[in-house]
Every structure is written in C-alpha cells, then in structure tokens.
Write a protein that holds these residues in place. Structure first.
Motif, PDB file in Angstrom:
ATOM      1  N   PRO A 165      -4.022  18.267 -29.126  1.00  0.00           N
ATOM      2  CA  PRO A 165      -3.587  17.694 -30.335  1.00  0.00           C
ATOM      3  C   PRO A 165      -4.631  16.836 -31.014  1.00  0.00           C
ATOM      4  O   PRO A 165      -5.384  16.276 -30.614  1.00  0.00           O
ATOM      5  CB  PRO A 165      -2.272  16.989 -29.879  1.00  0.00           C
ATOM      6  N   THR A 166      -4.423  16.593 -32.608  1.00  0.00           N
ATOM      7  CA  THR A 166      -5.046  15.521 -33.337  1.00  0.00           C
ATOM      8  C   THR A 166      -4.027  14.503 -33.364  1.00  0.00           C
ATOM      9  O   THR A 166      -2.966  14.482 -33.686  1.00  0.00           O
ATOM     10  CB  THR A 166      -5.276  16.061 -34.500  1.00  0.00           C
ATOM     11  N   LEU A 167      -4.642  13.093 -32.829  1.00  0.00           N
ATOM     12  CA  LEU A 167      -3.845  11.963 -32.745  1.00  0.00           C
ATOM     13  C   LEU A 167      -4.155  11.231 -34.271  1.00  0.00           C
ATOM     14  O   LEU A 167      -5.015  10.944 -34.585  1.00  0.00           O
ATOM     15  CB  LEU A 167      -4.201  11.092 -31.671  1.00  0.00           C
ATOM     16  N   PRO A 168      -3.147  10.991 -34.853  1.00  0.00           N
ATOM     17  CA  PRO A 168      -3.184  10.282 -36.369  1.00  0.00           C
ATOM     18  C   PRO A 168      -3.696   8.676 -36.148  1.00  0.00           C
ATOM     19  O   PRO A 168      -3.347   8.103 -34.920  1.00  0.00           O
ATOM     20  CB  PRO A 168      -1.854  10.354 -36.761  1.00  0.00           C
ATOM     21  N   LYS A 169      -3.907   8.461 -37.284  1.00  0.00           N
ATOM     22  CA  LYS A 169      -4.292   6.969 -37.528  1.00  0.00           C
ATOM     23  C   LYS A 169      -3.102   6.055 -37.003  1.00  0.00           C
ATOM     24  O   LYS A 169      -2.033   6.318 -37.245  1.00  0.00           O
ATOM     25  CB  LYS A 169      -4.721   6.730 -38.805  1.00  0.00           C
ATOM     26  N   GLY A 170      -3.459   4.998 -36.181  1.00  0.00           N
ATOM     27  CA  GLY A 170      -2.695   4.221 -35.780  1.00  0.00           C
ATOM     28  C   GLY A 170      -2.047   4.478 -34.347  1.00  0.00           C
ATOM     29  O   GLY A 170      -1.496   3.673 -33.573  1.00  0.00           O
ATOM     30  N   THR A 171      -2.468   5.585 -33.948  1.00  0.00           N
ATOM     31  CA  THR A 171      -1.896   5.942 -32.410  1.00  0.00           C
ATOM     32  C   THR A 171      -2.766   4.744 -31.416  1.00  0.00           C
ATOM     33  O   THR A 171      -3.903   4.832 -31.514  1.00  0.00           O
ATOM     34  CB  THR A 171      -2.300   7.360 -31.977  1.00  0.00           C
ATOM     35  N   VAL A 172      -1.805   4.406 -30.507  1.00  0.00           N
ATOM     36  CA  VAL A 172      -2.634   3.699 -29.397  1.00  0.00           C
ATOM     37  C   VAL A 172      -3.175   4.497 -28.252  1.00  0.00           C
ATOM     38  O   VAL A 172      -2.348   5.377 -27.805  1.00  0.00           O
ATOM     39  CB  VAL A 172      -1.644   2.607 -28.836  1.00  0.00           C
ATOM     40  N   LEU A 173      -4.390   4.245 -27.929  1.00  0.00           N
ATOM     41  CA  LEU A 173      -4.868   5.072 -26.636  1.00  0.00           C
ATOM     42  C   LEU A 173      -5.069   4.416 -25.495  1.00  0.00           C
ATOM     43  O   LEU A 173      -5.527   3.280 -25.633  1.00  0.00           O
ATOM     44  CB  LEU A 173      -6.201   5.513 -27.036  1.00  0.00           C
ATOM     45  N   LEU A 174      -5.180   4.787 -24.255  1.00  0.00           N
ATOM     46  CA  LEU A 174      -5.456   4.183 -23.064  1.00  0.00           C
ATOM     47  C   LEU A 174      -6.766   4.851 -22.402  1.00  0.00           C
ATOM     48  O   LEU A 174      -6.646   5.822 -21.806  1.00  0.00           O
ATOM     49  CB  LEU A 174      -4.519   3.965 -22.055  1.00  0.00           C
ATOM     50  N   PRO A 175      -8.082   4.165 -22.858  1.00  0.00           N
ATOM     51  CA  PRO A 175      -9.249   5.063 -21.954  1.00  0.00           C
ATOM     52  C   PRO A 175      -9.470   4.719 -20.509  1.00  0.00           C
ATOM     53  O   PRO A 175      -9.088   3.620 -20.203  1.00  0.00           O
ATOM     54  CB  PRO A 175     -10.259   4.459 -22.813  1.00  0.00           C
ATOM     55  N   VAL A 176      -9.633   5.594 -19.717  1.00  0.00           N
ATOM     56  CA  VAL A 176      -9.953   5.440 -18.392  1.00  0.00           C
ATOM     57  C   VAL A 176     -11.521   5.613 -18.043  1.00  0.00           C
ATOM     58  O   VAL A 176     -11.793   5.299 -17.112  1.00  0.00           O
ATOM     59  CB  VAL A 176      -8.924   6.324 -17.539  1.00  0.00           C
ATOM     60  N   GLU A 177     -12.171   6.158 -19.110  1.00  0.00           N
ATOM     61  CA  GLU A 177     -13.524   6.263 -18.745  1.00  0.00           C
ATOM     62  C   GLU A 177     -14.266   6.408 -20.310  1.00  0.00           C
ATOM     63  O   GLU A 177     -13.970   6.948 -21.074  1.00  0.00           O
ATOM     64  CB  GLU A 177     -13.593   7.725 -17.849  1.00  0.00           C
ATOM     65  N   PHE A 178     -15.562   5.934 -20.028  1.00  0.00           N
ATOM     66  CA  PHE A 178     -16.261   6.057 -21.346  1.00  0.00           C
ATOM     67  C   PHE A 178     -17.717   6.643 -20.975  1.00  0.00           C
ATOM     68  O   PHE A 178     -18.229   6.260 -19.952  1.00  0.00           O
ATOM     69  CB  PHE A 178     -16.913   4.577 -21.832  1.00  0.00           C
ATOM     70  N   LYS A 179     -18.123   7.478 -21.912  1.00  0.00           N
ATOM     71  CA  LYS A 179     -19.529   7.878 -21.873  1.00  0.00           C
ATOM     72  C   LYS A 179     -19.895   8.492 -23.218  1.00  0.00           C
ATOM     73  O   LYS A 179     -19.474   9.236 -23.810  1.00  0.00           O
ATOM     74  CB  LYS A 179     -19.228   9.464 -20.788  1.00  0.00           C
ATOM     75  N   GLU A 180     -21.290   7.474 -23.421  1.00  0.00           N
ATOM     76  CA  GLU A 180     -21.739   7.394 -24.604  1.00  0.00           C
ATOM     77  C   GLU A 180     -20.680   7.154 -25.733  1.00  0.00           C
ATOM     78  O   GLU A 180     -20.239   6.257 -25.637  1.00  0.00           O
ATOM     79  CB  GLU A 180     -22.398   8.926 -24.964  1.00  0.00           C
TER      80      GLU A 180
END
Length: 208
Positions: free
Chosen positions: A167-182
């Motif tokens: 899906p495409t998450l619209p502007k304003g959606t809150v995300l929980l990252p568990v890993e970053f790469k670049e």
C-alpha cells in the motif's frame, strides 16, 4: 558427529527453509552438538558455529537460525548440567553471531534483540553482556516517524524498491521503523515492509 553437525548447520545457514524445517534443523543440530564425546568433537562443533556467521552467501534466516541454535544448545546443556562448559566454549561466538544477525539486510532485528534480552534475564553468556548490549544499542530503533511527503510513501516487500509493492501510506501516517539501511527503513507499523525515508533526489518523505 562433527561432520554431521557441519552438514546440518550448512543447510540451516545457506538454504531457504520453512519455519518448521528450520525448527527441526536447529533441534537436530543441538542434539548432535550435545552428543560430543571428546574435546576434538567439541572444538570442531564450536568452530563450525563460530565460523557460520561469516560464511559468504549466508541468508538472513541463516543468521537467525545460528542465533536460535546457540540459544538451543545453551538451554539444553543447562538441562543436562553442562551449561557452564558450553557457554564458556561458545562465549566469544555469541557477539559475532548477534552482530551478523543484526547487520544482515532483511534481518529480523526485533526478534534478535528480544532473544538477547532473554539471554540477559536468564543469565546466558554473562561475560558478554556489555559487548552484546553495545551491539544491540547500535541497531535499536525507538523513535516513530511520520510521513511528510505530499504523495505519501509506498511500502515494498523488501529493501530494494523493485520488490513487490504494497500500500501507499498517505501523508500524516505514523510509522514504527525497526531497521534502517541507507535511505530506506523497514517498518513494523502500521504495516510490515520497507519504505523510503528520503527520495533519491534528497526530498524528505518521512521524519521523526
């Protein structure tokens, strides 16, 4: 025995397996390890585990399988009364395998960190707690991000943007990252997958 153990570990680390196949393989390998009846066998088994995480071509699930195998060996050895000997023999391998599991693209970092937390609570590898904590601290992600790009962000199944689209998450959606790469991040909320934090031209798509 040491050769059979090496074959099973090779299967665990290099091949794609179902969850059941991985579980069965880990159980088989742990039983073989605990069947070591000589110093030579023990040394060969420890050497196989230690080198496993450094193999070229090891899969993300393979690094996790090695970690779970380490956990299984210590748990079963404690039940048999030989825990201290095994923990001492595998002690220096633990940080190496944890680091490999956390640094592998597509690694399940939340699972790895949770397992290491359990080790601390259970008193596994007490001499390595500081080193393990330092490794985990580099990879822990606690801050939530919000989509700020006008067009939102598209979730993909894998790190590469060419993988299956979700899906495409619209502007304003809150995300929980568990890993970053670049410039990419793997998220666990509100859905699982990978998103871009910034676009290729540097345009900010998500921010804390």
């Amino acid at each position: 025995l040491a050769y059979k153990f090496k074959v099973v570990v090779a299967d665990l680390t290099m091949n794609t397996m179902t969850e059941k196949e991985m579980s069965d393989g880990i159980g088989q390998a742990a039983k073989l390890a605990l069947g070591a009846d000589s110093i030579t066998h023990l040394a060969a088994i420890v050497d196989t585990v230690r080198k496993g995480a450094d193999k070229e071509g090891i899969t993300a699930n393979g690094t996790l399988a090695l970690l779970l195998l380490l956990n299984c060996i210590v748990r079963l050895s404690r039940q048999k009364g030989s825990g201290p000997a095994w923990e001492g023999a595998l002690s220096d391998a633990a940080p190496r395998i944890v680091a490999s599991a956390l640094e592998h693209p597509g690694a399940k970092k939340d699972v790895v960190i949770r397992l290491c937390t359990q080790w601390k609570l259970k008193g596994y590898f007490t001499d390595q707690h500081i080193k393990l904590s330092n490794i985990i601290a580099k990879h822990e992600v606690k801050d939530k991000y919000r989509v700020v790009g006008q067009a939102g962000v598209t979730v993909t199944a894998g790190y590469e943007t060419t993988t299956a689209r979700g899906p495409t998450l619209p502007k304003g959606t809150v995300l929980l990252p568990v890993e970053f790469k670049e410039r990419r991040a793997r998220i666990s909320e509100p859905v699982s997958g990978w998103v871009s934090i910034t676009a290729g031209n540097g345009y900010k798509l998500c921010e804390k």
